[in-house]
Design a protein around this motif. Structure first.
Motif, short mmCIF file in Angstrom:
data_model
loop_
_atom_site.label_atom_id
_atom_site.label_comp_id
_atom_site.label_asym_id
_atom_site.label_seq_id
_atom_site.Cartn_x
_atom_site.Cartn_y
_atom_site.Cartn_z
N GLY A 144 0.82 -1.32 0.07
CA GLY A 144 0.00 0.15 -0.13
C GLY A 144 0.88 1.23 0.02
N VAL A 145 1.94 1.40 0.87
CA VAL A 145 2.77 2.36 0.77
C VAL A 145 3.55 2.65 -0.58
CG1 VAL A 145 5.05 3.21 1.77
CG2 VAL A 145 3.19 2.39 3.19
N TYR A 146 3.96 1.52 -1.16
CA TYR A 146 4.65 1.66 -2.40
C TYR A 146 3.48 2.10 -3.42
CZ TYR A 146 6.49 0.19 -6.88
OH TYR A 146 6.86 0.11 -8.38
N ILE A 147 2.27 1.49 -3.56
CA ILE A 147 1.21 2.22 -4.55
C ILE A 147 0.98 3.69 -4.41
CG2 ILE A 147 -1.08 1.83 -5.23
CD1 ILE A 147 -0.83 -1.25 -4.82
N ALA A 148 0.87 4.13 -3.01
CA ALA A 148 0.33 5.39 -2.75
C ALA A 148 1.70 6.33 -3.12
CB ALA A 148 0.10 5.47 -1.21
N GLN A 149 2.74 6.01 -3.08
CA GLN A 149 3.85 6.85 -3.54
C GLN A 149 4.35 6.84 -4.81
OE1 GLN A 149 7.30 5.39 -1.21
NE2 GLN A 149 6.73 6.36 0.67
N ASN A 150 3.68 5.89 -5.64
CA ASN A 150 4.21 5.83 -6.94
C ASN A 150 2.94 5.89 -8.13
OD1 ASN A 150 7.08 5.34 -6.57
ND2 ASN A 150 6.54 3.17 -5.87
N TYR A 151 1.81 5.85 -7.64
CA TYR A 151 0.72 6.04 -8.46
C TYR A 151 -0.21 7.19 -8.08
CZ TYR A 151 2.42 1.54 -10.41
OH TYR A 151 3.25 0.49 -10.99
N ASP A 152 -1.14 7.63 -8.88
CA ASP A 152 -1.86 8.57 -8.54
C ASP A 152 -3.30 7.89 -8.08
OD1 ASP A 152 -3.22 11.13 -8.56
OD2 ASP A 152 -4.00 11.11 -10.30
N VAL A 153 -3.20 7.78 -6.68
CA VAL A 153 -4.37 7.22 -6.10
C VAL A 153 -5.53 8.38 -5.51
CG1 VAL A 153 -5.03 5.67 -3.98
CG2 VAL A 153 -2.77 5.41 -5.17
N PRO A 154 -6.80 8.26 -5.91
CA PRO A 154 -7.63 9.19 -5.60
C PRO A 154 -7.70 9.33 -4.08
CG PRO A 154 -8.95 7.18 -6.36
CD PRO A 154 -7.52 6.91 -6.46
N ASN A 155 -8.27 10.62 -3.67
CA ASN A 155 -8.24 10.72 -2.26
C ASN A 155 -10.00 10.21 -1.91
OD1 ASN A 155 -8.64 11.65 0.12
ND2 ASN A 155 -8.38 14.01 -0.19
N ILE A 156 -9.73 9.24 -1.01
CA ILE A 156 -11.15 8.67 -0.97
C ILE A 156 -12.15 9.40 -0.16
CG2 ILE A 156 -12.35 6.86 0.46
CD1 ILE A 156 -10.57 5.98 -2.22
N LYS A 157 -11.75 10.43 0.89
CA LYS A 157 -12.38 11.15 1.64
C LYS A 157 -13.17 12.28 0.91
CE LYS A 157 -12.25 13.61 6.12
NZ LYS A 157 -11.29 14.13 7.24
N LYS A 158 -12.26 12.68 -0.15
CA LYS A 158 -12.86 13.74 -1.17
C LYS A 158 -13.89 13.12 -1.96
CE LYS A 158 -11.47 17.03 -4.29
NZ LYS A 158 -10.43 17.62 -5.44
N LEU A 159 -13.78 12.03 -2.51
CA LEU A 159 -14.54 11.28 -3.38
C LEU A 159 -15.75 10.77 -2.58
CD1 LEU A 159 -14.69 9.92 -6.05
CD2 LEU A 159 -13.95 7.70 -5.10
N ALA A 160 -15.78 10.43 -1.19
CA ALA A 160 -17.01 10.22 -0.57
C ALA A 160 -17.81 11.63 -0.24
CB ALA A 160 -16.55 9.54 0.75
N SER A 161 -16.92 12.65 -0.12
CA SER A 161 -17.87 13.85 0.30
C SER A 161 -18.62 14.19 -1.02
CB SER A 161 -16.81 14.76 0.59
OG SER A 161 -17.31 16.10 0.63
N THR A 162 -17.99 14.02 -2.22
CA THR A 162 -18.60 14.44 -3.59
C THR A 162 -19.94 13.52 -3.79
OG1 THR A 162 -16.31 14.87 -4.27
CG2 THR A 162 -18.32 14.76 -5.88
N GLY A 163 -19.61 12.29 -3.41
CA GLY A 163 -20.67 11.35 -3.71
C GLY A 163 -21.90 11.82 -2.97
N LEU A 164 -21.58 12.02 -1.43
CA LEU A 164 -22.82 12.46 -0.46
C LEU A 164 -23.40 13.72 -0.89
CD1 LEU A 164 -21.42 11.49 2.90
CD2 LEU A 164 -23.24 10.40 1.77
N PHE A 165 -22.74 14.77 -1.54
CA PHE A 165 -23.31 15.93 -2.01
C PHE A 165 -24.14 15.89 -3.16
CE2 PHE A 165 -22.67 19.76 -4.75
CZ PHE A 165 -23.32 20.77 -4.04
#
Length: 57
Positions: free
Chosen positions: A17-38
């Motif tokens: 997980g640390v490797y993937i988060a550092q080397n790939y563009d992983v979406p921000n889950i908190k922002k994604l959930a907030s947008t979905g609720l909105f």
């Protein structure tokens, strides 16, 4: 040897997980959930039935 065997999947998952988060563009889950609720809130307000005048609230 028992603690290494029991924690192997947790440790390897954390390292992966640390490797993937550092080397790939992983979406921000908190922002994604907030947008979905909105968006859900907007849909609910758009399609809500209007209140009738003789409602007992």
């Amino acid at each position: 040897m028992g603690i290494i065997r029991s924690c192997f999947s947790f440790i390897s998952g954390t390292v992966c997980g640390v490797y993937i988060a550092q080397n790939y563009d992983v979406p921000n889950i908190k922002k994604l959930a907030s947008t979905g609720l909105f968006m859900a809130k907007l849909l609910e307000e758009k399609y809500r039935k209007p209140k009738s005048k003789n409602d007992d609230d």
